[in-house]
Scaffold this motif. Structure first.
Motif, PDB file in Angstrom:
ATOM      1  N   TYR A  13       0.830  -1.202   0.000  1.00 58.22           N
ATOM      2  CA  TYR A  13       0.000   0.000   0.000  1.00 58.22           C
ATOM      3  C   TYR A  13       0.866   1.254   0.000  1.00 58.22           C
ATOM      4  N   CYS A  14       0.224   2.378  -0.279  1.00 58.38           N
ATOM      5  CA  CYS A  14       0.879   3.680  -0.231  1.00 58.38           C
ATOM      6  C   CYS A  14       0.511   4.331   1.092  1.00 58.38           C
ATOM      7  N   ASP A  15       1.522   4.825   1.810  1.00 57.34           N
ATOM      8  CA  ASP A  15       1.314   5.526   3.079  1.00 57.34           C
ATOM      9  C   ASP A  15       1.521   7.022   2.817  1.00 57.34           C
ATOM     10  N   PRO A  16       0.448   7.738   2.432  1.00 57.05           N
ATOM     11  CA  PRO A  16       0.607   9.141   2.049  1.00 57.05           C
ATOM     12  C   PRO A  16       0.869  10.070   3.231  1.00 57.05           C
ATOM     13  N   CYS A  17       0.706   9.573   4.467  1.00 58.78           N
ATOM     14  CA  CYS A  17       0.965  10.399   5.652  1.00 58.78           C
ATOM     15  C   CYS A  17       2.310  10.072   6.296  1.00 58.78           C
ATOM     16  N   THR A  83       4.700   7.271  -9.150  1.00 57.91           N
ATOM     17  CA  THR A  83       5.816   8.182  -8.892  1.00 57.91           C
ATOM     18  C   THR A  83       5.554   9.098  -7.700  1.00 57.91           C
ATOM     19  N   THR A  84       4.280   9.333  -7.345  1.00 58.51           N
ATOM     20  CA  THR A  84       3.990  10.182  -6.187  1.00 58.51           C
ATOM     21  C   THR A  84       4.141   9.411  -4.882  1.00 58.51           C
ATOM     22  N   CYS A  85       4.202   8.082  -4.973  1.00 56.34           N
ATOM     23  CA  CYS A  85       4.323   7.264  -3.764  1.00 56.34           C
ATOM     24  C   CYS A  85       5.299   6.127  -4.053  1.00 56.34           C
ATOM     25  N   SER A  86       6.582   6.459  -4.053  1.00 56.74           N
ATOM     26  CA  SER A  86       7.575   5.453  -4.447  1.00 56.74           C
ATOM     27  C   SER A  86       8.775   5.416  -3.518  1.00 56.74           C
ATOM     28  N   ASN A 114       3.037  -9.524   6.426  1.00 58.13           N
ATOM     29  CA  ASN A 114       2.398  -8.274   6.833  1.00 58.13           C
ATOM     30  C   ASN A 114       2.395  -7.297   5.660  1.00 58.13           C
ATOM     31  N   PRO A 115       1.402  -6.401   5.606  1.00 60.51           N
ATOM     32  CA  PRO A 115       1.396  -5.391   4.536  1.00 60.51           C
ATOM     33  C   PRO A 115       2.642  -4.506   4.628  1.00 60.51           C
ATOM     34  N   ILE A 116       3.175  -4.109   3.475  1.00 58.75           N
ATOM     35  CA  ILE A 116       4.336  -3.218   3.443  1.00 58.75           C
ATOM     36  C   ILE A 116       4.003  -2.015   2.563  1.00 58.75           C
ATOM     37  N   ALA A 117       4.657  -0.881   2.857  1.00 59.73           N
ATOM     38  CA  ALA A 117       4.232   0.370   2.229  1.00 59.73           C
ATOM     39  C   ALA A 117       5.352   1.148   1.568  1.00 59.73           C
ATOM     40  N   PHE A 118       4.981   1.788   0.466  1.00 57.07           N
ATOM     41  CA  PHE A 118       5.778   2.860  -0.109  1.00 57.07           C
ATOM     42  C   PHE A 118       5.288   4.149   0.543  1.00 57.07           C
TER      43      PHE A 118
END
Length: 143
Positions: A13-17, A83-86, A114-118
């Motif tokens: 997933y993307c972690d935008p915060c 590209t906004t979350c990489s 477990n879920p991992i994030a960009f």
């Protein structure tokens, strides 16, 4: 001795915060590349590297055809198509998975990572309010 095979599955997933956990503005990443990396407990070269790409819901599946009891195996982020979350943060870019039948886990070869994030380079502007809603004041390290 090849031993039994395993299927490693999990979600990206993307972690935008940049919170380090999922929030209501997090979203799954389609088309991300992840790799399973297994290396000996005492260090040394990787014994296995297998890659997969996430589906439309951010899930991946990697088939591993042997037991890795003597190794530490992890799913590691490789590349984000967004590209906004990489951004990849060291130590937060991986999830350990046991790839052995000799550990008491009765899952018939399926291993859930477990879920991992960009991460976004800069958090979204609404993240301050979102994280306040989680009431992290008592946490030792508030983002």
């Amino acid at each position: 001795d090849k031993g039994p095979g395993f299927v490693v599955t999990g979600r990206v997933y993307c972690d935008p915060c940049r919170a380090g956990f999922e929030t209501n503005v997090s979203h799954n990443v389609q088309g991300a590349t992840v790799a399973v990396d297994c290396r000996p407990f005492n260090g040394g070269e990787s014994k296995l590297k297998a890659e997969a790409t996430t589906d439309g819901l951010g899930w991946y599946k990697i088939e591993i055809d042997q037991d890795h009891q003597e190794e530490i195996c992890e799913v590691v982020l490789a590349k984000s198509p967004d590209t906004t979350c990489s951004e990849i943060e060291e130590f937060r870019d991986r999830a350990r998975v046991p790839l052995t039948s000799n550990n008491g886990i009765k899952q018939q070869g399926i291993r859930y990572a477990n879920p991992i994030a960009f991460f976004r380079k800069e958090p979204l502007k609404e993240c301050g309010g979102i994280l306040q809603a989680y009431d992290l004041r008592d946490a030792p390290e508030t983002p």
